[in-house]
Design a protein around this motif. Structure first.
Motif, short mmCIF file in Angstrom:
data_model
loop_
_atom_site.label_atom_id
_atom_site.label_comp_id
_atom_site.label_asym_id
_atom_site.label_seq_id
_atom_site.Cartn_x
_atom_site.Cartn_y
_atom_site.Cartn_z
N VAL A 256 23.06 50.88 47.56
CA VAL A 256 23.32 50.22 46.27
C VAL A 256 22.04 49.72 45.59
O VAL A 256 22.04 49.44 44.40
N ASN A 257 20.96 49.60 46.38
CA ASN A 257 19.65 49.28 45.84
C ASN A 257 19.69 48.05 44.93
O ASN A 257 20.07 46.98 45.36
N LYS A 258 19.34 48.21 43.67
CA LYS A 258 19.25 47.07 42.74
C LYS A 258 20.62 46.49 42.38
O LYS A 258 20.70 45.40 41.81
N SER A 259 21.68 47.19 42.70
CA SER A 259 23.03 46.71 42.36
C SER A 259 23.63 45.81 43.45
O SER A 259 24.79 45.41 43.34
N LYS A 260 22.85 45.49 44.46
CA LYS A 260 23.37 44.70 45.59
C LYS A 260 23.91 43.35 45.13
O LYS A 260 25.00 42.94 45.51
N ARG A 261 23.17 42.64 44.29
CA ARG A 261 23.60 41.32 43.82
C ARG A 261 24.89 41.45 43.00
O ARG A 261 25.83 40.67 43.16
N THR A 262 24.95 42.47 42.14
CA THR A 262 26.13 42.73 41.32
C THR A 262 27.34 42.97 42.23
O THR A 262 28.44 42.47 41.98
N PHE A 263 27.13 43.75 43.30
CA PHE A 263 28.22 44.03 44.25
C PHE A 263 28.74 42.72 44.85
O PHE A 263 29.94 42.45 44.83
N PHE A 264 27.82 41.90 45.39
CA PHE A 264 28.28 40.69 46.08
C PHE A 264 28.87 39.65 45.14
O PHE A 264 29.76 38.90 45.55
N GLU A 265 28.45 39.63 43.89
CA GLU A 265 29.11 38.75 42.90
C GLU A 265 30.58 39.14 42.78
O GLU A 265 31.43 38.28 42.52
N ARG A 266 30.88 40.43 42.94
CA ARG A 266 32.23 40.96 42.81
C ARG A 266 32.96 40.98 44.15
O ARG A 266 34.04 41.57 44.25
N PHE A 267 32.37 40.39 45.17
CA PHE A 267 33.03 40.35 46.47
C PHE A 267 33.35 38.92 46.87
O PHE A 267 33.43 38.57 48.03
N LYS A 268 33.57 38.07 45.84
CA LYS A 268 33.87 36.65 46.10
C LYS A 268 35.33 36.44 46.50
O LYS A 268 35.63 35.57 47.30
N VAL A 269 36.24 37.21 45.92
CA VAL A 269 37.67 37.11 46.23
C VAL A 269 38.08 38.43 46.86
O VAL A 269 38.05 39.47 46.20
N THR A 270 38.43 38.39 48.15
CA THR A 270 38.77 39.63 48.86
C THR A 270 39.99 39.44 49.75
O THR A 270 40.20 38.37 50.31
#
Length: 132
Positions: free
Chosen positions: A48-62
């Motif tokens: 995911v490279n530079k998108s890692k932070r974006t990914f984890f922001e979207r993994f708050k509710v799982t």
């Protein structure tokens, strides 16, 4: 005699590294340390490279992680942004391939190792939510 046997040995070693991952079934990704566990940890970062932070922001509710038919799947979303800002991960434990998806304002971005597009079923179902 060909060297096929050697090739299989290497493949088995690769796949064996996912042996701990079925135990994540029913657990929560962040609390259980899913993304801190190798081989996912280093390969996910590369994928995911530079998108890692974006990914984890979207993994708050799982929901809990699902492991079914040798595929690990989990999805999540930014609080209050279900349907527009989501993320998902699938790992084909047999084929040794990681797939991730991120949506930003409903626009889907996909990442897969080896450029593979033979997406696992649950990942496909997740992707279809964003077919416009």
């Amino acid at each position: 005699d060909t060297m096929i046997a050697g090739g299989y040995t290497i493949q088995t070693d690769l796949v064996a590294s996912w042996n701990a991952f079925p135990a994540f079934n029913g657990k929560y990704a962040i609390e259980s340390g899913l993304f801190e566990t190798e081989p996912l940890k280093s390969r996910f970062t590369v994928l995911v490279n530079k998108s890692k932070r974006t990914f984890f922001e979207r993994f708050k509710v799982t929901p809990p992680i699902e492991v079914e038919n040798k595929v690990l799947f989990n999805e999540g979303y930014l609080p209050g942004k279900s349907g527009t800002d989501e993320a998902a991960i699938a790992i084909d434990l047999d084929r040794d391939i990681i797939y991730t998806g991120i949506t930003v304002n409903g626009n889907l971005m996909l990442f897969s190792e080896k450029g593979d597009t033979d997406y696992p079923e649950k990942f496909l179902q997740w992707m279809q939510k964003f077919d416009h």
